[in-house]
Scaffold this active site. Structure first.
Site, short mmCIF file in Angstrom:
data_model
loop_
_atom_site.label_atom_id
_atom_site.label_comp_id
_atom_site.label_asym_id
_atom_site.label_seq_id
_atom_site.Cartn_x
_atom_site.Cartn_y
_atom_site.Cartn_z
CB THR A 33 26.16 24.64 8.12
OG1 THR A 33 25.33 25.12 9.18
CG2 THR A 33 27.52 25.32 8.20
CB SER A 35 29.74 26.64 -0.27
OG SER A 35 29.74 25.29 -0.73
CB THR A 36 25.36 23.84 -1.45
OG1 THR A 36 26.58 23.37 -2.06
CG2 THR A 36 24.23 23.68 -2.45
N GLY A 90 23.20 20.87 2.42
CA GLY A 90 24.13 20.34 1.44
C GLY A 90 24.70 19.01 1.90
CG ASP A 92 31.02 17.47 3.01
OD1 ASP A 92 31.27 18.59 2.52
OD2 ASP A 92 30.74 17.31 4.21
CE LYS A 102 24.46 17.56 6.36
NZ LYS A 102 25.05 18.69 5.59
N GLY A 105 31.89 21.35 6.82
CA GLY A 105 31.85 22.69 7.39
C GLY A 105 31.93 22.71 8.90
CD GLU A 111 25.65 20.34 8.61
OE1 GLU A 111 25.88 21.28 7.85
OE2 GLU A 111 26.33 19.29 8.62
CE LYS A 129 30.29 18.95 -2.59
NZ LYS A 129 30.40 19.95 -3.66
#
Length: 260
Positions: A33, A35-36, A90, A92, A102, A105, A111, A129
């Site tokens: 989940t 943007s990436t 992805g 953070d 992470k 989001g 996740e 990152k």
């Protein structure tokens, strides 16, 4: 079109494009989940349409599930899959040992469950990152709504004895209301600035009543695919101890992501 993307978005795109190549027909794949991860889902959808790739995807949020179905990926639940070949997501933040923060989001619980139910976890990220020490990004902690202020007080008390620089905690908001996760919980963001011992902190946080899970992913990630704005991609494998570099070419007419 990729030609109109910012350098950061280009970096995310090339990392996702490279990681999408790891998926083979017949696999069961965890879909992250954020943007990436959204770039990844689009890239996999392209492979489904153009190459006939057939695999089953297990999304880590309702929004990832919606996007996966939209691009033609077969979506199943983790209970149906039981175990996964691969999860791609992805992060953070990530450090040199591929420990992660992470949950930016808001999907950290699903996740982490999906990632740990996989043979391998691959993280896709832009170079920004990577950090020497985790903690600059606020650490998300998912808590149940009942008594969340008591959980918050206990969290702040626990941070006093931890190797961190800051101890401020804030309730994540969605407008004027508390942000609600897919499981109906709240998220407290811990503004600790630096985490000296991520493993210890992760264990302590999960002992606090009301805490469901925290956003520290320790010893879970196997590989990280790092994208750069000029198209370079670096892949690090923590288990094999290898680092490889290649390049992903941009297709100026590619409009996979124009609606993201």
């Amino acid at each position: 079109m990729t030609g109109e993307l910012s350098p950061i978005d280009k970096a995310k795109f090339v990392a996702a494009k490279r990681a999408a190549e790891f998926v083979e027909s017949g696999m069961r794949v965890g879909l992250g989940t954020g943007s990436t991860a959204a770039w990844l889902v689009r890239c996999l959808g392209e492979r489904v349409r153009e190459e006939g790739l057939r695999f089953q995807g297990v999304p880590t949020s309702t929004r990832t599930a919606e996007l996966a179905r939209e691009v033609g990926i077969e979506v199943i639940s983790l209970d149906e899959a039981r175990w996964l070949d691969l999860t791609i997501d992805g992060a953070d933040e990530f450090d040199g040992e591929l420990n992660l923060i992470k949950g930016g989001g808001g999907a950290l619980l699903q996740e982490k469950i999906v990632a740990t139910a996989s043979d391998q976890m691959v993280v896709i990220a832009d170079a920004a990152k990577e950090v020497e020490t985790l903690g600059a990004f606020p650490l998300p902690v998912e808590v149940i709504p009942f008594g969340w202020t008591a959980s918050q007080a206990l969290l702040e008390e626990a941070l006093v004895s931890m190797d961190v620089m800051g101890r401020k905690t804030t309730l994540r908001m969605n407008g004027e209301r508390a942000f609600i996760t897919d499981e109906g919980n709240y998220i407290l963001d811990l503004h600790v600035s630096r985490i000296g011992n991520p493993r210890q902190l992760a264990l302590v946080l999960n002992q606090i009543p009301g805490v469901v899970e925290n956003g520290l992913f320790i010893d879970i990630c196997d590989q990280v695919v790092i994208g750069y704005g000029d198209g370079r991609v670096e892949t690090r494998d923590i288990n094999a101890g290898t680092v490889s570099e290649d390049r992903v070419d941009f297709v100026e007419s590619d409009n996979l992501f124009q609606d993201i």
